[in-house]
Each structure stands twice: as structure tokens, then as C-alpha cells.
Motif scaffolding. Structure first.
Motif, PDB file in Angstrom:
ATOM      1  N   LEU A 240       9.865  -2.437   2.325  1.00  0.00           N
ATOM      2  CA  LEU A 240      10.921  -1.595   1.775  1.00  0.00           C
ATOM      3  C   LEU A 240      11.110  -1.833   0.289  1.00  0.00           C
ATOM      4  O   LEU A 240      11.057  -2.969  -0.190  1.00  0.00           O
ATOM      5  N   SER A 241      11.323  -0.716  -0.429  1.00  0.00           N
ATOM      6  CA  SER A 241      11.630  -0.762  -1.850  1.00  0.00           C
ATOM      7  C   SER A 241      12.198   0.604  -2.228  1.00  0.00           C
ATOM      8  O   SER A 241      12.275   1.513  -1.392  1.00  0.00           O
TER       9      SER A 241
ATOM     10  N   ALA B 100      10.469   4.958   0.641  1.00  0.00           N
ATOM     11  CA  ALA B 100      10.836   6.126   1.452  1.00  0.00           C
ATOM     12  C   ALA B 100      10.249   7.404   0.870  1.00  0.00           C
ATOM     13  O   ALA B 100       9.707   8.243   1.603  1.00  0.00           O
ATOM     14  N   GLU B 101      10.351   7.548  -0.454  1.00  0.00           N
ATOM     15  CA  GLU B 101       9.841   8.765  -1.098  1.00  0.00           C
ATOM     16  C   GLU B 101       8.335   8.916  -0.875  1.00  0.00           C
ATOM     17  O   GLU B 101       7.859   9.990  -0.494  1.00  0.00           O
ATOM     18  N   ASN B 102       7.582   7.837  -1.080  1.00  0.00           N
ATOM     19  CA  ASN B 102       6.125   7.905  -0.934  1.00  0.00           C
ATOM     20  C   ASN B 102       5.703   8.095   0.512  1.00  0.00           C
ATOM     21  O   ASN B 102       4.834   8.917   0.811  1.00  0.00           O
TER      22      ASN B 102
ATOM     23  N   PRO C 123       0.804  -1.235   0.000  1.00  0.00           N
ATOM     24  CA  PRO C 123       0.000   0.000   0.000  1.00  0.00           C
ATOM     25  C   PRO C 123       0.830   1.275   0.000  1.00  0.00           C
ATOM     26  O   PRO C 123       0.284   2.366  -0.203  1.00  0.00           O
ATOM     27  N   TYR C 124       2.160   1.150   0.212  1.00  0.00           N
ATOM     28  CA  TYR C 124       3.017   2.334   0.228  1.00  0.00           C
ATOM     29  C   TYR C 124       3.470   2.746  -1.174  1.00  0.00           C
ATOM     30  O   TYR C 124       4.055   3.817  -1.340  1.00  0.00           O
ATOM     31  N   LEU C 125       3.234   1.896  -2.154  1.00  0.00           N
ATOM     32  CA  LEU C 125       3.808   2.142  -3.475  1.00  0.00           C
ATOM     33  C   LEU C 125       2.833   2.706  -4.492  1.00  0.00           C
ATOM     34  O   LEU C 125       3.222   3.035  -5.614  1.00  0.00           O
TER      35      LEU C 125
ATOM     36  N   ASN D  43      -3.177  10.203  -2.292  1.00  0.00           N
ATOM     37  CA  ASN D  43      -1.863  10.099  -1.670  1.00  0.00           C
ATOM     38  C   ASN D  43      -1.569   8.662  -1.246  1.00  0.00           C
ATOM     39  O   ASN D  43      -2.492   7.921  -0.885  1.00  0.00           O
ATOM     40  N   PRO D  44      -0.285   8.268  -1.250  1.00  0.00           N
ATOM     41  CA  PRO D  44       0.075   6.954  -0.717  1.00  0.00           C
ATOM     42  C   PRO D  44      -0.248   6.898   0.776  1.00  0.00           C
ATOM     43  O   PRO D  44      -0.351   7.934   1.448  1.00  0.00           O
ATOM     44  N   THR D  45      -0.400   5.708   1.305  1.00  0.00           N
ATOM     45  CA  THR D  45      -0.741   5.581   2.710  1.00  0.00           C
ATOM     46  C   THR D  45       0.366   6.124   3.600  1.00  0.00           C
ATOM     47  O   THR D  45       1.558   6.035   3.268  1.00  0.00           O
TER      48      THR D  45
END
Length: 458
Positions: A283-284, A288-290, A100-102, A133-135
Motif C-alpha cells: 500500500l502507498s 490504488a490508482e495504478n 511492482p504496483y508503483l 502498464n503497472p502490474t
């Protein structure tokens, strides 16, 4: 039975009145109806306080009431926040093996391929701000979202019920460990109900499914173990607290004097390693950016119920002619950082009460300087305040209802006069408590009485 009713008829009447008010709040309230919302909220504050005063030494009755008030919300759809749609969305994405972060909900819908059934209802419910927006919810939050989505199946309401059960369980845990921590600090055990019976906590956490309650359960557990000198286990639970909400990170510098430099470095290292393990599955390259861009939005884009920031914003309009949030947000975050470091250096945090008091002021300073202060953000300083002599956060938890006036307006416009009233009263009470050195609401004699009440009476 008749004798019991005669002896307890007033507390019973207050209890039933609270139940009626909470039922009205849960099942018969639109957040646009500010008069009804504020009337119910104010009435619950008064009734809950009277009930607490009358039953202060009967912890079993207070706990039973606190649980009943929460259970009344069990089948209610949250009516003051739509965040729960995003919670369930993230949980269902995880069940599909999607990070969900990507990606954002908007991007998923633009692709034309919906990852699960019911996606449209969740997407429409969460609103455009969340969908774009990303989560921003940390990884342990995501685990609980996935758990509720799994047990809820295709039903949004069943997922809501499981989220709610989790939050209620966390509050029961706060009772159990908070009572023990109060006893260690030689404070009245009944103080924990200044948090558990507070209408803000019942409505915003149980009712509207904000996960501050679960974060605070792990934080209280970490503080209790720290008080028992079990600092490695404390670090484990502290990392769980941070993995739910990042806010407890600000408390790490305050632990330095309590632990000493050798143990403190180990505590920080253990916390950091465990946090890395929590984040590792997500992690990917884009993570971090999102993730941090979503968090940064709260400092540079969002504005709600602020205090000092609104003054700074007004000055910015007078001097620069535009909203200076992009500059003021990070600047005030820096002031918070300096304030926390100052509290860690100049306050006596080596003993339990001093440490918790510093933590309460650190979280209060953070909110005083924040650009966005939703009512449920007060849960952290409110819980910490029950371990101190300060009561201004309890007053704040009453006055914060004024911020909901914005939802009664078509364009969600805030009434800055109401916001000013809120903060003038809060700052007035806070400075009075700081400078008057007034005694605690519970005297030392009260504490002795509370601690000596036979177990059966509780």
C-alpha cells in the motif's frame, strides 16, 4: 504383464496417443499455426474423454495420467501466452525490494537503470501492452512470482519450471479436496477428472502458467470447509483465493443464505481483514490508482473472444458511428453485479449443490458479458461445473479453441464468424440443459456405484 496389456491395451494406446499429442503441443507448435493447434486440441479432447470413460472407476489411473500429462510440459517454454515474462519480471522486482504496483517496465527502462540482470530479455518478451502498464496481479500472486524468481536465479527457464511445479501441485490439491467435496455432495468422485483431464486446463494452466489453478485450489478448499461447517477457516482460504485472482469476490453475496446473516457478516469481515493484510505491504499513495487503472483496462480497452459485447459494439457502430467500449464495459459490469445479487436472492443457495450451481452461473454470466474472454478464464466455471448437472461449460472449453484463430493473422484480427459458431453452440447447449431438465450425465445409480467402489480399486 502380457495379460495386463491384453486387458488394457486400448486405454494404454489412448494414453500414449495423448502423451504424443501433448508433447507436440508443448515442444513443436507455433500459435500462428491454427490448423495444427486446433487439430491437436480437438484430438486431445476426444482421446481424453474416451480415456475418462474407460477408466472412470479407477481414480488412481486417472490421477496418474493427469499428472503425467502435466509433467510432459515441465521443460517447455509457454507457446500460447507471453504473460510468464511479466510474472518473472514482477518476482525479480520484489526480490530487489521494488514495489511492482508503483511503476511500469517502460518507466524503468526510460530511467536508464536496470534493476536486475536479464531485465532486457524479460522486457522484450512481455510485449508492449504489458510493459506499458503497472502490474494487475494481486499480492499473493506476487509472492509466488518472487518464490519462482528466487529459486530460478538468473535462468528464465528455471523460474518457469518452478512456476509450473506450483501449478501442478495446486491441481493435485484440487483432486484431493475436490474428490472429498464431491463425496459430501453425493456426486461421483470421478467427476473431478472432467476438470483435471480437460485439455484446456492442462494446456492453459500447466502449459502456459496461468494461476487460475492455484486460485481454484483455495476456492475448492474454502467450499469444502464451508460444507464441513468450518466457516472461519473457509474465510481464510477464500481470502487467499481472492488474493490470487479477484474473480472470487463475486461469489461473496451468494454465501449469504448458506451462512445466515450473522455468520455471513463475520465471514465477509474476516475475508476483508485478511485481504487488507495481504495488500498491506504494497500500500502507498499511488497503489490504488495504478492497480485499479490496470484492472479497468480490461473493461474499457481490451477486446477478445466476447459474445454479447460484440453485438453491443456492432449496435454502437450503427447508432453512434464508433466503438462504445468505454460505455458498454462498465455498463455490462453493472449487469453482472445485478445478476449476482439476483442469484443470491432468488436461488436456493442454502445447500451445497445449489450454492455451487449459482457460483458456476455467476462466473459464466460474467464471461458472457465480458469484453475479453481468454481461454483460461473458463477454468473457474469449468471446475464449478463438475459439482453440478450442467455440462455446457465443458462444451465451451472445447469450442474456445476457435478464438486462437486470431493469432494466425498478422494483425491478430478475429474471425467473427468463428466466434459466432463458438457461442451459438455454447448457448444452444446451455439453454437445452436449462429448459429440458435432462438428467445428469451420471445417474444416481452411477453415483452409488462410484462411492461404493473399494478403496483398493481406486
Amino acid at each position: 504383464m502380457k495379460k495386463f496389456l491384453n486387458l488394457h491395451k486400448i486405454p494404454l494406446l489412448i494414453f500414449l496417443s495423448c502423451c504424443a499429442f501433448y508433447l507436440a503441443f508443448a515442444y513443436d507448435l507455433e500459435r500462428t499455426d491454427f490448423f495444427k493447434l486446433s487439430s491437436l486440441y480437438g484430438g486431445l479432447f476426444f482421446l481424453s474423454w474416451k480415456f475418462f470413460q474407460m477408466q472412470r472407476y479407477n481414480l488412481k489411473i486417472l490421477l496418474a495420467a493427469a499428472v503425467v500429462f502435466r509433467v510432459l510440459f515441465l521443460f517447455a517454454t509457454p507457446n500460447l501466452s507471453q504473460d510468464f515474462f511479466r510474472f518473472i519480471w514482477d518476482g525479480r522486482l520484489l526480490l530487489q525490494g521494488i514495489n511492482p504496483y508503483l511503476t511500469t517496465p517502460n518507466e524503468i527502462f526510460s530511467s536508464g537503470s536496470l534493476p536486475f540482470s536479464g531485465a532486457r530479455e524479460l522486457y522484450d518478451g512481455m510485449g508492449s501492452l504489458s510493459a506499458g502498464n503497472p502490474t494487475s496481479y494481486p499480492p499473493l500472486n506476487q509472492v509466488f512470482f518472487a518464490f519462482a524468481a528466487l529459486l530460478g536465479g538468473k535462468s528464465i527457464m528455471t523460474s518457469v519450471i518452478w512456476l509450473r511445479i506450483t501449478i501442478i501441485a495446486a491441481d493435485i490439491g484440487i483432486f484431493y479436496l475436490g474428490k472429498k467435496l464431491l463425496k459430501h455432495l453425493k456426486l461421483p468422485e470421478s467427476n473431478i477428472f472432467l476438470y483435471l483431464l480437460n485439455p484446456l486446463i492442462i494446456i492453459e494452466l500447466t502449459g502456459n502458467l496461468h494461476f487460475e489453478g492455484l486460485m481454484l485450489f483455495f476456492l475448492v478448499a474454502a467450499l469444502y470447509l464451508l460444507q464441513r461447517q468450518k466457516w472461519l477457516f473457509s474465510a481464510l482460504l477464500f481470502s487467499c483465493s481472492v488474493a490470487l485472482k479477484l474473480i472470487p469476490l463475486m461469489f461473496l453475496p451468494l454465501l449469504f443464505r448458506r451462512l445466515g446473516w450473522k455468520k455471513a457478516i463475520t465471514y465477509y469481515a474476516v475475508t476483508g481483514v485478511l485481504l487488507l493484510l495481504f495488500f498491506l505491504p504494497f500500500l502507498s499513495g499511488e497503489f490504488a490508482e495504478n492497480f485499479f487503472s490496470s484492472i479497468n483496462l480490461w473493461f474499457q480497452k481490451f477486446e477478445f473472444n466476447a459474445s454479447f459485447y460484440y453485438l453491443i459494439r456492432w449496435i454502437g457502430f450503427q447508432v453512434e458511428g464508433y466503438n462504445i467500449i468505454a460505455i458498454a464495459g462498465p455498463a455490462m459490469a453493472a449487469v453482472v453485479f445485478v445478476s449476482v445479487i439476483s442469484l443470491s436472492i432468488f436461488r436456493k443457495n442454502s445447500e451445497g449443490r445449489g450454492l455451487v450451481t449459482s457460483m458456476m452461473f455467476a462466473s459464466a454470466i460474467y464471461l458472457f458479458l465480458a469484453t475479453t474472454v481468454h481461454p483460461w478464464y473458463l477454468a473457474t466455471p469449468l471446475l464449478l461445473s463438475v459439482f453440478t448437472r450442467y455440462k455446457f461449460v465443458q462444451v465451451w472449453s472445447l469450442m474456445v479453441v476457435l478464438s486462437y484463430f486470431a493469432y494466425s493473422q498478422p494483425d491478430y484480427a478475429e474471425n467473427l464468424w468463428l466466434i459466432a459458431v463458438e457461442y451459438v453452440i455454447v448457448f444452444g447447449v446451455m439453454f437445452f440443459e436449462i429448459f429440458s431438465q435432462r438428467p445428469q450425465s451420471f445417474s444416481a445409480e452411477d453415483a452409488k456405484v462410484d462411492l461404493k467402489i473399494p478403496h483398493e480399486a481406486k
